[in-house]
Structures are given as structure tokens and as C-alpha cells.
Design an enzyme around this catalytic site. Structure first.
Site, PDB file in Angstrom:
ATOM      1  N   LYS A  25       1.689  -1.179  -7.405  1.00  0.00           N
ATOM      2  CA  LYS A  25       2.411   0.086  -7.592  1.00  0.00           C
ATOM      3  C   LYS A  25       1.600   1.130  -8.339  1.00  0.00           C
ATOM      4  CE  LYS A  25       7.052  -1.129  -6.461  1.00  0.00           C
ATOM      5  NZ  LYS A  25       8.432  -1.435  -6.839  1.00  0.00           N
ATOM      6  N   ARG A  43       7.954 -10.248  -6.233  1.00  0.00           N
ATOM      7  CA  ARG A  43       7.724  -9.705  -4.881  1.00  0.00           C
ATOM      8  C   ARG A  43       6.323  -9.093  -4.818  1.00  0.00           C
ATOM      9  NH1 ARG A  43       8.184  -4.664  -2.593  1.00  0.00           N
ATOM     10  NH2 ARG A  43       8.948  -4.579  -0.455  1.00  0.00           N
TER      11      ARG A  43
HETATM   12  C1  8Y7 Z   1      10.707  -2.885  -4.461  1.00  0.00           C
HETATM   13  C2  8Y7 Z   1      11.488  -3.275  -3.374  1.00  0.00           C
HETATM   14  C3  8Y7 Z   1      10.008  -1.819  -2.725  1.00  0.00           C
HETATM   15  C4  8Y7 Z   1      11.015  -3.436  -5.729  1.00  0.00           C
HETATM   16  C5  8Y7 Z   1      12.764  -4.694  -4.647  1.00  0.00           C
HETATM   17  C6  8Y7 Z   1       6.729  -1.207  -2.794  1.00  0.00           C
HETATM   18  C7  8Y7 Z   1      11.576  -2.691  -0.951  1.00  0.00           C
HETATM   19  C8  8Y7 Z   1       7.779  -0.171  -2.614  1.00  0.00           C
HETATM   20  N1  8Y7 Z   1       9.780  -1.978  -4.043  1.00  0.00           N
HETATM   21  N2  8Y7 Z   1      12.500  -4.181  -3.455  1.00  0.00           N
HETATM   22  N3  8Y7 Z   1      11.034  -2.589  -2.293  1.00  0.00           N
HETATM   23  N4  8Y7 Z   1      12.056  -4.348  -5.774  1.00  0.00           N
HETATM   24  N5  8Y7 Z   1      13.759  -5.589  -4.788  1.00  0.00           N
HETATM   25  O1  8Y7 Z   1       5.749  -0.865  -3.500  1.00  0.00           O
HETATM   26  O2  8Y7 Z   1      10.435  -3.128  -6.757  1.00  0.00           O
HETATM   27  O3  8Y7 Z   1       6.767  -2.297  -2.249  1.00  0.00           O
HETATM   28  S1  8Y7 Z   1       9.154  -0.724  -1.656  1.00  0.00           S
END
Ligand code: 8Y7
Length: 280
Positions: free
Chosen positions: A223, A258
Site C-alpha cells: 500500500k 491479505r
Molecule cells: C483491502 C481490501 C483492498 C483491505 C480488505 C489493495 C479489497 C486495495 N484493500 N479488503 N481490498 N482489506 N478486507 O491495495 O485493506 O489491495 S483493495
């Protein structure tokens, strides 16, 4: 021993897990949608499972700050064939979507085990849709919407406000009949937050689980806050910074991390677990 009820699966939460990101968007965050074809998605999914991912997160709508809108039809055209294809893997699959209609159509395939909704079920009908399935649900906090959220994030007390919001969303889900063992919360790093906000949320991550009463999932992989800290402009070059956040998150009680880069983060998690074993 606590388990997450996760559709076709029960995820043992006595130790943490890696969630691998599988973007099927042509404009995705940092892998440029390189896995947009079905065979590529299957190959990539297979590789992430081999590298240690316990669950794969499939998304067809980029929620990157400033991302263009994707229609519901377009989103379904992207994710439904991928879910059909990945069903054969017999592995836990998460669907990253904010739309109730996408959730409904995807659940019919029988291959979705977790709904990952960055708007915490704000879409009309989403709560009922998830309540009537047996899938897990990740409720994420964000301030504003992806196109404008990074312009001027403002909080009086970011940790209290995020924890308060997530607690209220958990209560709403519990009232709708969703069992606590199906729920996860997520502070939503980068979703309407400055670097300071993100750092405070990470430092005090343990308070979210205490306040909301359900386990915490985090998404920090590659990020922009990591770009701000390190000066590294290329998201794919932020692996070292990402691994550091994985360790920090695990220390503060996160149960699912994640990430894009499964192998390196899985290794970090194994080191963290080996250290924790000493105190068991
Ligand atoms: C997150 C996310 C994204 C996060 C959860 C990226 C879909 C941006 N960020 N879902 N999604 N938490 N639960 O950098 O921080 O992957 S999209």
C-alpha cells in the site's frame, strides 16, 4: 479452539492465515490485471495455494484510490467465470465486492466461502444476502468513497472512530442472524486515512478485536503508506515493507493477512509462529 465458519470450510483460528489476492481487473492495484484470463487466474491461484495461502480473495472492481467505476455487469463478467473455474480447486475462496447483486449471483455458484466487502454491507440487500448464506464476512472501515477518500481524511480519534464503526456493523450483522463465528473486522488501511491514521491503527490494532468482539483481518500489502514510509514508488518493490507490517499485525493479534506476495509473507508468519510456540 476457535474456528471461522467459512462457507464450505472451517478455518482454524488458533494460528493465523495468509489470504492471497487475485485481482481480475484490467486496472488492478499493482499487478496490472495480468491474471485476467481464466487459465492465468487458475495458474496464479494454484501457485498461491502452493506457497501457503489458506484462502484466495477474488476481486473484479478496483477499489484503488481514484479508480474508475465498474458496472455491476462488468464486475460479474470478470468474477463469475473465475469463480466457476476455481471451484475445482476445492480451496476457500473470498469474493471482494460491494454489490449485493454480485454477491447473490456469485453465491449461486457455490464456490464463495467469504464475502470481503470494503463497504461493510452498505449496499441495499447485501446484509440479507449474506445473512441467508453460510459464508464468512469481512467488515471493513472506510471513510468516503474510493474516488475521493484520500483527498482530506479527518478524524477526531481515528482508532476510537474505526473501532466504534466496526462494532456497530458487527451488531447489525448479529441482529440479522449472522453468527459471531462468521465475522471478521478490518480497519481498512489506506481507505480514507493519512499515514498517521494508518500507523495509529496498526499500532493499536489489538483494540479493534477487543472492541468489536470478532477477529481482525488486515490488508497492508504494497500500500501507498509503505511507499510514503520508504520512498519506494513501485508497489511491487514494497515487499520488505509489507513483510514488516505482517509481523507487526500478527504481534497485535491479526488472524488473516491479505497479501499479493504469498511466499514471503507466509515465511514471515512461520517465523512469527515459531517464536510464539516458545511461550505456549
Ligand atoms: C483491502 C481490501 C483492498 C483491505 C480488505 C489493495 C479489497 C486495495 N484493500 N479488503 N481490498 N482489506 N478486507 O491495495 O485493506 O489491495 S483493495
Amino acid at each position: 479452539m476457535s474456528h471461522l465458519q467459512c462457507g464450505r470450510f472451517q478455518l482454524d483460528l488458533s494460528s493465523p492465515h495468509i489470504m492471497g489476492i487475485l485481482n481480475v481487473t484490467p486496472d488492478s492495484f499493482s499487478d496490472g490485471g495480468r491474471y485476467s484470463t481464466l487459465d492465468d487466474a487458475l495458474r496464479r491461484a494454484d501457485a498461491m495455494l502452493a506457497e501457503g495461502a489458506a484462502i484466495l480473495d477474488i476481486g473484479g472492481e478496483s477499489t484503488r484510490p481514484g479508480a474508475p467505476d465498474v458496472s455491476a455487469t462488468e464486475e460479474m463478467d470478470r468474477v463469475l467465470p473465475v469463480l466457476e473455474k476455481l471451484k475445482q480447486l476445492g480451496a476457500p475462496l473470498s469474493l471482494d465486492t460491494r454489490r449485493a447483486v454480485v454477491m447473490r449471483e456469485a453465491l449461486r455458484i457455490g464456490a464463495v466461502d467469504l464475502i470481503n466487502d470494503v463497504s461493510a454491507l452498505e449496499d441495499e440487500g447485501a446484509l440479507e444476502t449474506v445473512a441467508s448464506a453460510n459464508v464468512a464476512l469481512c467488515l471493513m472501515h472506510k471513510q468516503g468513497n474510493p474516488d475521493t477518500m484520500q483527498l482530506a481524511p479527518r478524524y477526531d480519534s481515528v482508532v476510537d472512530e474505526v473501532a466504534g464503526y466496526l462494532s456497530r456493523r458487527v451488531a447489525l450483522c448479529r441482529d440479522a442472524g449472522i453468527a459471531a463465528n462468521r465475522l471478521l473486522v478490518d480497519p481498512g488501511f489506506g481507505f480514507g486515512k493519512t499515514l498517521q491514521h494508518n500507523l495509529m491503527l496498526l499500532d493499536r490494532l489489538a483494540e479493534l478485536e477487543t472492541t468489536a468482539g470478532v477477529p481482525v483481518l488486515v490488508g497492508l500489502s504494497r500500500k501507498s503508506m509503505l511507499g510514503a514510509i520508504t520512498g519506494e514508488e513501485a508497489p511491487a518493490e514494497r515487499l520488505g515493507a509489507t513483510v514488516a507490517t505482517t509481523m507487526a499485525s500478527l504481534d497485535r493479534g491479526a488472524v488473516i493477512v491479505r497479501v499479493h506476495d504469498v511466499k514471503a509473507n507466509w515465511q514471515a508468519m512461520k517465523v512469527w509462529q515459531a517464536l510464539r510456540q516458545l511461550r505456549a
